[in-house]
Design a protein around this motif. Sequence first.
Motif, short mmCIF file in Angstrom:
data_model
loop_
_atom_site.label_atom_id
_atom_site.label_comp_id
_atom_site.label_asym_id
_atom_site.label_seq_id
_atom_site.Cartn_x
_atom_site.Cartn_y
_atom_site.Cartn_z
N ALA A 95 0.83 -1.21 0.00
CA ALA A 95 0.00 0.00 0.00
C ALA A 95 0.87 1.26 0.00
O ALA A 95 0.60 2.22 -0.73
CB ALA A 95 -0.93 0.00 1.21
N ASP A 96 1.93 1.26 0.80
CA ASP A 96 2.85 2.40 0.83
C ASP A 96 3.54 2.58 -0.52
O ASP A 96 3.74 3.70 -1.00
CB ASP A 96 3.91 2.20 1.91
N LEU A 97 3.92 1.46 -1.13
CA LEU A 97 4.58 1.51 -2.44
C LEU A 97 3.65 2.11 -3.50
O LEU A 97 4.07 2.96 -4.29
CB LEU A 97 5.00 0.09 -2.84
N LEU A 98 2.40 1.70 -3.50
CA LEU A 98 1.43 2.21 -4.47
C LEU A 98 1.15 3.69 -4.24
O LEU A 98 0.92 4.45 -5.19
CB LEU A 98 0.13 1.42 -4.39
N ALA A 99 1.20 4.13 -2.98
CA ALA A 99 0.94 5.53 -2.67
C ALA A 99 1.97 6.45 -3.33
O ALA A 99 1.65 7.59 -3.68
CB ALA A 99 0.93 5.74 -1.16
N ILE A 106 -2.78 6.34 -0.31
CA ILE A 106 -2.94 4.89 -0.48
C ILE A 106 -4.21 4.64 -1.29
O ILE A 106 -5.30 5.06 -0.89
CB ILE A 106 -3.04 4.19 0.89
N PRO A 107 -4.09 3.96 -2.43
CA PRO A 107 -5.28 3.69 -3.24
C PRO A 107 -6.14 2.59 -2.61
O PRO A 107 -5.62 1.54 -2.22
CB PRO A 107 -4.70 3.24 -4.58
N ASN A 130 -8.13 -7.48 0.60
CA ASN A 130 -9.52 -7.07 0.39
C ASN A 130 -10.12 -6.49 1.66
O ASN A 130 -10.83 -5.48 1.62
CB ASN A 130 -10.34 -8.25 -0.11
N ALA A 131 -9.85 -7.13 2.81
CA ALA A 131 -10.43 -6.67 4.07
C ALA A 131 -9.89 -5.31 4.49
O ALA A 131 -10.63 -4.46 5.00
CB ALA A 131 -10.16 -7.70 5.17
N ILE A 132 -8.60 -5.08 4.27
CA ILE A 132 -7.97 -3.85 4.75
C ILE A 132 -8.19 -2.68 3.78
O ILE A 132 -8.51 -1.57 4.20
CB ILE A 132 -6.46 -4.07 4.98
N TYR A 133 -8.01 -2.94 2.48
CA TYR A 133 -8.03 -1.85 1.49
C TYR A 133 -9.10 -2.01 0.40
O TYR A 133 -9.15 -1.22 -0.52
CB TYR A 133 -6.65 -1.71 0.84
N ASN A 134 -9.89 -3.07 0.51
CA ASN A 134 -10.94 -3.34 -0.47
C ASN A 134 -10.38 -3.58 -1.88
O ASN A 134 -11.02 -3.26 -2.88
CB ASN A 134 -11.97 -2.19 -0.51
N LYS A 313 -3.39 3.62 -14.44
CA LYS A 313 -4.66 3.78 -13.73
C LYS A 313 -4.74 2.87 -12.51
O LYS A 313 -4.59 1.66 -12.61
CB LYS A 313 -5.84 3.47 -14.67
N ILE A 314 -4.95 3.49 -11.36
CA ILE A 314 -5.12 2.74 -10.11
C ILE A 314 -6.56 2.87 -9.65
O ILE A 314 -7.07 3.98 -9.53
CB ILE A 314 -4.16 3.26 -9.01
#
Length: 314
Positions: A95-99, A106-107, A130-134, A313-314
């Motif tokens: 998540a940090d990497l994607l941000a 964070i996407p 899925n539970a944390i970031y959908n 696209k994220i």
Amino acid sequence: MKANDNSQKDNLHPRNLHRSRYDFELLIKNCPELKAFVSINKYGIETIEFSDPLAVKALNKALLQTYYDIQNWDIPKNYLCPPIPGRADYIHYIADLLAESNNNQIPEGNSVLGLDIGTGVNLIYPILGNAIYNWSFVGTDIDKKAIENCSKIIEANPRLIDAISLQQQTESRFIFKNIIIPEDRFTFTMCNPPFHASAEEANKSASRKVSNLKEKRSTNPILNFGGHNAELWCNGGEIGFITQMIYESVKYGSQCLWFTTLVSKQENLSSIYKTLKKVNAVSVKTIEMSQGQKNSRIVAWSFLSEAEKKNFKI
């Protein structure tokens, strides 16, 4: 008498829900079967016997029910039963990497699509992501039984049905081939590769692991987290698997924002970096991780320029 212990696991990611010691009262309330495995150790602290695969599985069930709203999670005997806190860390670091390519945000949401290579019978990374970031996921494995068990987990948790799809890799010598098709675009890939190069090496590691957990020699090694052949070893071991993954990733470089993998053995890093340089990876990052006494790291690479990353696209 049990003692109060509010110590923090400071080596876990700051967003990890498991930085404090396990609240066994809460966990048992949500998953009564855990109670049979909980005892008071010599320090007066509630714990379980981490060398007992059934105890670890019961703890995982309780954690998934309590913190991630996952019901009826189960795995067959002799398969990997992963520690939840460490698996959650991998998700948080991705998540940090994607941000970094998303204006430091964070996407979240199902437009983020992850590819979990070797998802195993436990489906743990897609469940947590899925539970944390959908996020949405595709989980792959060469083991038909693993795919079948993951299907059961998804069916038992209806909110996962539209979020996670499964695909069996029918050719064990390939990783991305047969899985990624031309129209696919993955936000990231992730993998916990087999550590060992042979069954003998895996068994020796199991003996050491159980001995350390029990603080004595074990003449009958049992992997506390289980482990089936394909999960524990492959020809060439960890470095062979990751090298193959890197070479295959070249073909799909424009279809994925970040390729990532866990690297358990630090001595493999120099070879991995050489291979990534050879295939002209544009960006390479190493993210250090630590759970308890175990140190690990994530190696991430991308074939996209900074401009292309921002336009992905994220």
